[in-house]
Design an enzyme around this catalytic site. Structure first.
Site, PDB file in Angstrom:
ATOM      1  N   GLY A   3       0.791  -1.218   0.000  1.00 57.94           N
ATOM      2  CA  GLY A   3       0.000   0.000   0.000  1.00 57.94           C
ATOM      3  C   GLY A   3       0.821   1.266   0.000  1.00 57.94           C
ATOM      4  N   ALA A   4       2.084   1.163  -0.439  1.00 58.70           N
ATOM      5  CA  ALA A   4       2.987   2.310  -0.377  1.00 58.70           C
ATOM      6  C   ALA A   4       3.305   2.897  -1.743  1.00 58.70           C
ATOM      7  CB  ALA A   4       4.301   1.900   0.306  1.00 58.70           C
ATOM      8  N   GLY A   5       2.819   2.272  -2.808  1.00 58.87           N
ATOM      9  CA  GLY A   5       3.172   2.733  -4.137  1.00 58.87           C
ATOM     10  C   GLY A   5       4.525   2.235  -4.591  1.00 58.87           C
ATOM     11  N   SER A  21       4.948  -1.034  -5.528  1.00 52.62           N
ATOM     12  CA  SER A  21       4.660  -2.196  -6.384  1.00 52.62           C
ATOM     13  C   SER A  21       4.883  -3.533  -5.701  1.00 52.62           C
ATOM     14  CB  SER A  21       5.475  -2.132  -7.683  1.00 52.62           C
ATOM     15  OG  SER A  21       5.078  -1.033  -8.449  1.00 52.62           O
ATOM     16  N   ASP A  68       5.166  -1.446 -13.698  1.00 46.61           N
ATOM     17  CA  ASP A  68       5.556  -2.089 -12.441  1.00 46.61           C
ATOM     18  C   ASP A  68       6.136  -3.472 -12.679  1.00 46.61           C
ATOM     19  OD1 ASP A  68       4.463   0.192 -11.446  1.00 46.61           O
ATOM     20  OD2 ASP A  68       2.752  -0.773 -10.481  1.00 46.61           O
ATOM     21  N   TYR A  73      -7.925   5.080  -9.273  1.00 46.46           N
ATOM     22  CA  TYR A  73      -6.967   4.737 -10.337  1.00 46.46           C
ATOM     23  C   TYR A  73      -7.686   4.345 -11.624  1.00 46.46           C
ATOM     24  CZ  TYR A  73      -2.858   2.599 -12.534  1.00 46.46           C
ATOM     25  OH  TYR A  73      -1.828   2.284 -13.390  1.00 46.46           O
TER      26      TYR A  73
END
Length: 374
Positions: A118-120, A122, A168, A217
């Site tokens: 959940g931190a971006g 990937s 990603d 998104y």
């Protein structure tokens, strides 16, 4: 990993594979628009220890989910379960590999990782690419790294339900040590861009968690497709910035701003790659700051806490640090690039000011550009 595997299954694994997470230095929401991105794989990984057995069953255990265990029949139709999280990624990868003709083989797999969720960064792509490596290791089959990335993306798009672009998975599969990759998401070509030896990446988790599937998104992707459709194109990559600006009064304001972010972000990403390669810190700082402003004002994907964090880092750098939100948005992380000697003052400023100003607890992550899984 061997000890954890043995504790779960009662015997030692045959091998362990890993796939890295990533940080995107610049180029946000451009990948699914056929544009340019500049990510780096980082030294945080999903690890999978594994051992084969002679049936068509997978038995998987996930350390990061309290050793939750699932079993998958490789020959059964895979079904999405909205009440589950990580098992859907496994089922999606199995489904997409089988679609492409891979036979696969049964085995025991133990999954653990240190990519913050959940931190971006990937964590999902890292899991998908690690699963592909592990499953093909079990069956003795081989795959091209770009094909592996496409299969991971398809699993996330078709099975998990997040319409992510290719960045990603591609950087997790193909990353290079001490370099970012300039990726053309239209033709999937890549160009390594070496980082100066005395520069470093600092990632700061804002303490604001986000989930792409449940966020805006997919909605942003739809908005971009609508803007491209106005020009009779399937992708904004085929639209020139001059065309967009000329049509400002014909497009609705929201579609115009979304498209303006994407088209200007593509330009910034190309400039950033050249600046990074040349060691041009002022040039890199300029486009990183402009990128964040565009994400905030035109794409509307930042948060007040994220904006505050970027300002703290830029101010603390005093002209020696670039910073911007990284990832899909609505929380997650900020990435900063600065000379190594400047990193401690950035960290000190975050520790001193961020929680006091936002109420959010930051996590500081010093990262190195690392090799990919394949």
């Amino acid at each position: 990993m061997s000890e954890l595997f043995a504790a779960s299954f009662g015997f030692a694994p045959v091998t362990t594979v890993k796939a890295p997470g990533r940080v995107n230095l610049i180029g946000e929401h451009t990948d699914y628009n056929g544009g340019f991105v500049l990510p780096a794989a980082i030294n945080y990984y999903t690890y999978i220890a594994l051992a084969p057995h002679d049936d068509r069953q997978l038995h998987l255990v996930a350390y990061n989910f309290d050793n939750e265990s699932i079993r998958i029949d490789l020959d059964a139709e895979q079904r999405h379960n909205p009440d589950e999280s990580w098992p859907n990624y496994v089922r999606g990868v199995v489904q997409e590999l089988r679609k492409k003709g891979f036979v696969l083989a049964g085995g025991d797999l133990y999954i653990a990782g240190n990519v913050p969720a959940g931190a971006g960064l990937s964590s999902s792509a890292s899991l998908e690419v690690a699963l592909i490596r592990a499953l093909l290791s079990l069956s003795g089959e081989t795959i091209d790294p770009t094909q592996a990335a496409l299969i991971g993306q398809a699993a996330e798009n078709n099975f998990v339900g997040c319409n992510c672009g290719i960045m990603d998975q591609l950087i997790s599969a193909r990353g290079q040590e001490n370099a970012a990759l300039l990726i053309d998401c239209q033709d999937l070509s890549v160009r390594p861009v070496s980082m100066p030896a005395d520069w470093e990446i600092l990632i700061v988790h804002s303490g604001v968690k986000r989930g792409l599937v449940d966020s805006e998104y997919n909605h942003r992707r739809q908005q971009c497709e609508t803007a491209a459709g106005f020009f009779g194109q399937r992708s904004l990559r085929a639209v020139e910035l001059s065309q967009l600006l000329a049509a400002e009064n014909q497009l609705d304001e929201l579609s115009f701003r979304r498209a303006r972010h994407v088209l200007t972000e593509n330009q910034r990403t190309l400039i950033a790659a050249e600046a990074l390669a040349a060691g041009d810190l002022p040039g890199l700082i300029k486009v990183m700051v402009e990128s964040h402003e565009s994400m905030r004002d035109d794409f509307n994907i930042t948060t007040p806490a994220i904006d505050t964090l970027v300002k703290i880092l830029v101010d603390a750098g005093a002209g020696q640090a670039g910073a911007r939100m990284t990832g899909g948005g609505f929380g997650g992380c900020v990435v900063a690039v600065a000379p190594t000697v400047v990193i401690p003052q950035l960290m000190a400023a975050v520790d001193a000011d961020y929680q006091a100003r936002t109420g959010c607890v930051p996590t500081l992550i010093r990262a190195k550009a690392s090799a990919g899984a394949f």
